[in-house]
Design a protein around this motif. Structure first.
Motif, PDB file in Angstrom:
ATOM      1  N   ILE A 187     -25.746  -5.072  26.262  1.00  0.00           N
ATOM      2  CA  ILE A 187     -26.690  -4.150  25.622  1.00  0.00           C
ATOM      3  C   ILE A 187     -27.643  -3.571  26.668  1.00  0.00           C
ATOM      4  O   ILE A 187     -27.934  -2.365  26.674  1.00  0.00           O
ATOM      5  N   SER A 188     -28.129  -4.435  27.561  1.00  0.00           N
ATOM      6  CA  SER A 188     -29.008  -3.960  28.630  1.00  0.00           C
ATOM      7  C   SER A 188     -28.289  -2.941  29.502  1.00  0.00           C
ATOM      8  O   SER A 188     -28.866  -1.920  29.902  1.00  0.00           O
ATOM      9  N   TYR A 189     -27.016  -3.204  29.794  1.00  0.00           N
ATOM     10  CA  TYR A 189     -26.240  -2.250  30.586  1.00  0.00           C
ATOM     11  C   TYR A 189     -26.153  -0.896  29.877  1.00  0.00           C
ATOM     12  O   TYR A 189     -26.372   0.157  30.488  1.00  0.00           O
ATOM     13  N   ALA A 190     -25.827  -0.923  28.586  1.00  0.00           N
ATOM     14  CA  ALA A 190     -25.689   0.324  27.832  1.00  0.00           C
ATOM     15  C   ALA A 190     -26.991   1.121  27.825  1.00  0.00           C
ATOM     16  O   ALA A 190     -26.974   2.353  27.868  1.00  0.00           O
ATOM     17  N   MET A 191     -28.121   0.414  27.801  1.00  0.00           N
ATOM     18  CA  MET A 191     -29.410   1.086  27.720  1.00  0.00           C
ATOM     19  C   MET A 191     -29.939   1.537  29.084  1.00  0.00           C
ATOM     20  O   MET A 191     -30.988   2.181  29.153  1.00  0.00           O
ATOM     21  N   THR A 192     -29.231   1.207  30.157  1.00  0.00           N
ATOM     22  CA  THR A 192     -29.680   1.618  31.487  1.00  0.00           C
ATOM     23  C   THR A 192     -28.580   2.308  32.297  1.00  0.00           C
ATOM     24  O   THR A 192     -28.819   2.720  33.429  1.00  0.00           O
ATOM     25  N   SER A 193     -27.410   2.452  31.727  1.00  0.00           N
ATOM     26  CA  SER A 193     -26.255   2.958  32.469  1.00  0.00           C
ATOM     27  C   SER A 193     -26.323   4.462  32.720  1.00  0.00           C
ATOM     28  O   SER A 193     -26.746   5.229  31.847  1.00  0.00           O
TER      29      SER A 193
ATOM     30  N   ALA B 254     -24.904  -5.980  15.646  1.00  0.00           N
ATOM     31  CA  ALA B 254     -25.365  -5.455  14.361  1.00  0.00           C
ATOM     32  C   ALA B 254     -26.842  -5.053  14.461  1.00  0.00           C
ATOM     33  O   ALA B 254     -27.243  -3.982  13.983  1.00  0.00           O
ATOM     34  N   GLN B 255     -27.658  -5.903  15.098  1.00  0.00           N
ATOM     35  CA  GLN B 255     -29.069  -5.574  15.284  1.00  0.00           C
ATOM     36  C   GLN B 255     -29.216  -4.362  16.203  1.00  0.00           C
ATOM     37  O   GLN B 255     -30.065  -3.489  15.989  1.00  0.00           O
ATOM     38  N   PHE B 256     -28.376  -4.305  17.236  1.00  0.00           N
ATOM     39  CA  PHE B 256     -28.417  -3.197  18.183  1.00  0.00           C
ATOM     40  C   PHE B 256     -28.081  -1.876  17.487  1.00  0.00           C
ATOM     41  O   PHE B 256     -28.705  -0.845  17.748  1.00  0.00           O
ATOM     42  N   TYR B 257     -27.100  -1.912  16.594  1.00  0.00           N
ATOM     43  CA  TYR B 257     -26.733  -0.710  15.845  1.00  0.00           C
ATOM     44  C   TYR B 257     -27.932  -0.177  15.049  1.00  0.00           C
ATOM     45  O   TYR B 257     -28.231   1.019  15.074  1.00  0.00           O
TER      46      TYR B 257
ATOM     47  N   ALA C 138     -20.927  -2.094  23.534  1.00  0.00           N
ATOM     48  CA  ALA C 138     -22.358  -1.758  23.488  1.00  0.00           C
ATOM     49  C   ALA C 138     -22.581  -0.264  23.701  1.00  0.00           C
ATOM     50  O   ALA C 138     -23.402   0.356  23.005  1.00  0.00           O
ATOM     51  N   ALA C 139     -21.865   0.322  24.648  1.00  0.00           N
ATOM     52  CA  ALA C 139     -22.022   1.753  24.913  1.00  0.00           C
ATOM     53  C   ALA C 139     -21.563   2.581  23.718  1.00  0.00           C
ATOM     54  O   ALA C 139     -22.199   3.588  23.358  1.00  0.00           O
ATOM     55  N   PHE C 140     -20.452   2.161  23.100  1.00  0.00           N
ATOM     56  CA  PHE C 140     -19.981   2.874  21.916  1.00  0.00           C
ATOM     57  C   PHE C 140     -21.027   2.813  20.805  1.00  0.00           C
ATOM     58  O   PHE C 140     -21.341   3.830  20.166  1.00  0.00           O
ATOM     59  N   ILE C 141     -21.562   1.631  20.555  1.00  0.00           N
ATOM     60  CA  ILE C 141     -22.576   1.476  19.508  1.00  0.00           C
ATOM     61  C   ILE C 141     -23.809   2.303  19.832  1.00  0.00           C
ATOM     62  O   ILE C 141     -24.372   2.972  18.962  1.00  0.00           O
ATOM     63  N   GLN C 142     -24.227   2.278  21.094  1.00  0.00           N
ATOM     64  CA  GLN C 142     -25.417   3.034  21.473  1.00  0.00           C
ATOM     65  C   GLN C 142     -25.270   4.517  21.135  1.00  0.00           C
ATOM     66  O   GLN C 142     -26.136   5.130  20.512  1.00  0.00           O
ATOM     67  N   LEU C 143     -24.146   5.099  21.563  1.00  0.00           N
ATOM     68  CA  LEU C 143     -23.939   6.535  21.364  1.00  0.00           C
ATOM     69  C   LEU C 143     -23.660   6.868  19.903  1.00  0.00           C
ATOM     70  O   LEU C 143     -24.203   7.846  19.360  1.00  0.00           O
ATOM     71  N   PHE C 144     -22.829   6.058  19.264  1.00  0.00           N
ATOM     72  CA  PHE C 144     -22.430   6.326  17.882  1.00  0.00           C
ATOM     73  C   PHE C 144     -23.610   6.172  16.929  1.00  0.00           C
ATOM     74  O   PHE C 144     -23.864   7.047  16.090  1.00  0.00           O
ATOM     75  N   ALA C 145     -24.364   5.068  17.045  1.00  0.00           N
ATOM     76  CA  ALA C 145     -25.489   4.821  16.139  1.00  0.00           C
ATOM     77  C   ALA C 145     -26.602   5.842  16.363  1.00  0.00           C
ATOM     78  O   ALA C 145     -27.170   6.381  15.408  1.00  0.00           O
TER      79      ALA C 145
END
Length: 322
Positions: free
Chosen positions: A129-135, A211-214, A297-304
């Motif tokens: 999750i941290s990676y997705a939020m800083t990538s 789920a929480q990240f979404y 995580a990256a998919f959830i980040q962008l999709f949500a």
């Protein structure tokens, strides 16, 4: 320089325990800590008692009004020259305040923000999750980066404002849905200087499950439209990227059903994109498991984010509903 650290808290006694423990290890100790219990059912009173002799600690309990107004409550009672804001799910490196103090002595900033990173103690999911939020391959690449696009807007998990900013600009006028971005825009417009302190990082846990990240990222997407309602010029082309990704994903699903030749191209592009994420995360985290989870995580980040963004864009802008 004396710092006032303001931490809003809602039903997270374990998190504040871990955060306060890191503050006892600071190499620069000229600070106070104000914990604002914002209408929690699970209060942190017992945790606060543990640190009463280790920190200059002030604990306030108030009815729930949201994190933005909880921070204002702390600002009103703070004694520092600079107000530092953390989220309760952060761990603070021991040299954090020393780093900020030294930077502010050399560079005049009225407000600042710092980046976030994954701590070695984080679970593989938290690291992903941290990676997705800083990538650089997601919208995380424009946050906490010395080469950010446009004006830099500190985020409330790791930011600070001078007492002068508080006295002239005031505090948050939104309590959630992009309250930190709205606040930093008003600080910019008042003529104050805001900057990134690259070395002033925190370890931000964010969420412990996908789920929480979404839910969090869906909320962030909605927050961007809330900012647009207040400041139309702040909606940039880059903010549409998650929505474009989300639409592209649905288009790929449909085209796989109805037209295979084009589907092959779409599938290939999607595969290349996620392979870039996989290998970059592997390089950064040195873990195949985290690299695989980073794709999710990256998919959830962008999709949500994209869904939340489009939901409120249609509701508030297209249909003109509040």
């Amino acid at each position: 320089m004396f710092f006032s650290i303001v931490i809003p808290l809602y039903n997270r006694p374990q998190e504040i325990n871990e955060l306060l423990n890191t503050l006892t290890q600071q190499t620069y100790m000229q600070f106070e800590v104000l914990v604002i219990e914002d209408g929690s059912v699970k209060d942190a009173g017992a945790v606060i008692d543990k640190y009463a002799n280790a920190l200059d600690l002030h604990y306030y309990v108030k009815p729930n009004a949201g994190q933005g107004f909880a921070r204002n409550y702390g600002f009103e009672r703070a004694k520092g020259d600079y107000f530092v804001v953390f989220d309760s799910d952060c761990l603070i490196p021991k040299d954090y305040l020393e780093t900020v103090r030294d930077y502010l002595f050399e560079h005049k900033l009225d407000a600042y923000g710092g980046p976030d990173a994954a701590h070695q103690s984080f679970t593989p999911v938290q690291k992903a999750i941290s990676y997705a939020m800083t990538s650089p391959f997601t919208t995380g690449g424009i946050r906490g980066n010395a080469k950010h696009l446009g004006q830099f807007h500190p985020r409330s998990f790791n930011m600070g404002v001078s007492r002068e900013v508080w006295e002239k600009v005031g505090g948050y006028i939104l309590t959630r849905l992009g309250e930190d971005i709205e606040y930093s825009i008003r600080i910019h417009e008042a003529g104050f200087k805001i900057g990134l302190i690259p070395a002033a990082k925190v370890y931000h846990k964010r969420r412990t499950s996908f789920a929480q990240f979404y839910k969090q990222l869906h909320f962030f997407g909605r927050a961007r439209i809330n900012i647009y309602k207040h400041f139309p010029k702040e909606l940039k082309l880059v903010h549409f990227f998650p929505a474009v990704f989300t639409c592209g994903f649905f288009f790929t699903l449909l085209i796989n059903i109805f037209y295979w030749p084009l589907a092959f191209v779409c599938n290939f592009l999607m595969l290349v994109y996620f392979m870039l994420i996989f290998f970059h995360s592997w390089q950064v985290n040195k873990s195949l498991k985290v690299a695989f989870l980073s794709i999710i995580a990256a998919f959830i980040q962008l999709f949500a984010y994209g869904l939340g963004f489009m939901q409120d864009l249609i509701k508030r802008v297209v249909l003109n509903r509040q």
